[in-house]
Scaffold this motif. Structure first.
Motif, PDB file in Angstrom:
ATOM      1  N   LEU A 144      25.015  -8.726 -51.284  1.00 49.73           N
ATOM      2  CA  LEU A 144      24.766  -9.212 -49.925  1.00 49.73           C
ATOM      3  C   LEU A 144      25.763 -10.296 -49.551  1.00 49.73           C
ATOM      4  O   LEU A 144      26.344 -10.272 -48.458  1.00 49.73           O
ATOM      5  CB  LEU A 144      23.341  -9.757 -49.822  1.00 49.73           C
ATOM      6  N   PHE A 145      25.988 -11.261 -50.449  1.00 52.26           N
ATOM      7  CA  PHE A 145      26.924 -12.362 -50.177  1.00 52.26           C
ATOM      8  C   PHE A 145      28.337 -11.814 -49.970  1.00 52.26           C
ATOM      9  O   PHE A 145      29.084 -12.276 -49.092  1.00 52.26           O
ATOM     10  CB  PHE A 145      26.933 -13.367 -51.333  1.00 52.26           C
ATOM     11  N   PHE A 146      28.699 -10.791 -50.776  1.00 51.60           N
ATOM     12  CA  PHE A 146      30.027 -10.198 -50.646  1.00 51.60           C
ATOM     13  C   PHE A 146      30.206  -9.552 -49.283  1.00 51.60           C
ATOM     14  O   PHE A 146      31.226  -9.753 -48.613  1.00 51.60           O
ATOM     15  CB  PHE A 146      30.244  -9.168 -51.751  1.00 51.60           C
ATOM     16  N   TYR A 147      29.207  -8.774 -48.863  1.00 54.46           N
ATOM     17  CA  TYR A 147      29.295  -8.084 -47.575  1.00 54.46           C
ATOM     18  C   TYR A 147      29.335  -9.097 -46.417  1.00 54.46           C
ATOM     19  O   TYR A 147      30.051  -8.905 -45.443  1.00 54.46           O
ATOM     20  CB  TYR A 147      28.142  -7.125 -47.390  1.00 54.46           C
ATOM     21  N   MET A 148      28.549 -10.155 -46.545  1.00 56.90           N
ATOM     22  CA  MET A 148      28.544 -11.191 -45.500  1.00 56.90           C
ATOM     23  C   MET A 148      29.924 -11.832 -45.383  1.00 56.90           C
ATOM     24  O   MET A 148      30.401 -12.087 -44.266  1.00 56.90           O
ATOM     25  CB  MET A 148      27.479 -12.243 -45.828  1.00 56.90           C
ATOM     26  N   LYS A 149      30.546 -12.100 -46.500  1.00 59.12           N
ATOM     27  CA  LYS A 149      31.854 -12.752 -46.520  1.00 59.12           C
ATOM     28  C   LYS A 149      32.935 -11.864 -45.929  1.00 59.12           C
ATOM     29  O   LYS A 149      33.917 -12.350 -45.357  1.00 59.12           O
ATOM     30  CB  LYS A 149      32.215 -13.156 -47.941  1.00 59.12           C
ATOM     31  N   ASN A 150      32.741 -10.541 -46.071  1.00 62.18           N
ATOM     32  CA  ASN A 150      33.795  -9.616 -45.658  1.00 62.18           C
ATOM     33  C   ASN A 150      33.474  -8.864 -44.373  1.00 62.18           C
ATOM     34  O   ASN A 150      34.074  -7.827 -44.068  1.00 62.18           O
ATOM     35  CB  ASN A 150      34.064  -8.619 -46.781  1.00 62.18           C
ATOM     36  N   LEU A 151      32.549  -9.395 -43.580  1.00 53.92           N
ATOM     37  CA  LEU A 151      32.249  -8.785 -42.288  1.00 53.92           C
ATOM     38  C   LEU A 151      33.456  -8.917 -41.355  1.00 53.92           C
ATOM     39  O   LEU A 151      34.126  -9.946 -41.350  1.00 53.92           O
ATOM     40  CB  LEU A 151      31.026  -9.452 -41.666  1.00 53.92           C
TER      41      LEU A 151
END
Length: 211
Positions: A204-211
């Motif tokens: 989740l944190f990865f996807y948030m960072k790479n939005l």
């Protein structure tokens, strides 16, 4: 008649419960038919992916018509979920286990029955959580045999997970929902579905960072 053309990918299998829930909600809203575009917008899944997922089971819809809600719901109930109710035990009634027992599985009440919680904490044994009685872990084998239990939810510390999983399999369990970080080493005939909350949060944190 279901016509499974090839082995169904794991990614498709994981989306099937989402499709079932969507068609269940569509039926409750008195919707007769839906298109792959409507399913796509509701579930945020690409239309092409939806059509490909459904194609593994033959012709479930018609071009220009879409998918009949009642027919698809019956299909998922019969061929994906099955018509029988599964008996389940939850092993490890700590914070996470207690939370799961308190969870309202309303949309699965006709498909699953949690017959018992199991723990070695004497303070918990004999108590009830959401009408589920907590038994001592020593009673595991008898509860599984007498309750015709096929599925276990495992929420134990890492140090106890493998040994307990082996006991579950020896007692007749066929599927395990594993909430521990341990990757269980079991017979390949036993299906283990791993849910690692730490990994899911990192994703989740990865996807948030790479939005």
């Amino acid at each position: 008649m279901v016509n499974i053309k090839k082995k169904i990918p794991n990614a498709t299998m994981k989306r099937l419960p989402l499709y079932y829930r969507y068609f269940k909600q569509a039926e409750e809203a008195a919707t007769d038919r839906v298109s792959s575009k409507e399913i796509s917008e509701a579930l945020d899944i690409d239309s092409a992916t939806i059509r490909r997922d459904f194609s593994y089971f033959g012709e479930l819809g018609r071009k220009g018509y879409g998918y009949n809600v009642k027919s698809l719901l019956n299909f998922f109930m019969e061929h994906i979920q099955g018509n029988d109710k599964k008996n389940i035990v939850l092993v490890g009634v700590g914070n996470l286990g207690s939370a799961l027992l308190n969870y309202k599985f309303n949309n699965l009440s006709d498909k699953m029955n949690v017959v018992a919680g199991l723990d070695n904490n004497d303070d918990l044994v004999g108590t009830k959580i959401n009408d589920v009685t907590i038994h001592h872990s020593d009673d595991l084998e008898s509860i599984i045999e007498n309750g015709n239990v096929e599925v276990a939810i495992l929420t134990l510390p890492v140090s106890a997970s493998q040994e307990m999983a082996e006991r579950l399999v020896d007692a007749g369990i066929k599927g395990i929902l594993n909430f521990t970080p341990t990757r269980l080493d079991l017979d390949k005939k036993i299906y283990v579905h791993n849910i690692d909350l730490g990994v899911e949060l990192q994703a989740l944190f990865f996807y948030m960072k790479n939005l």
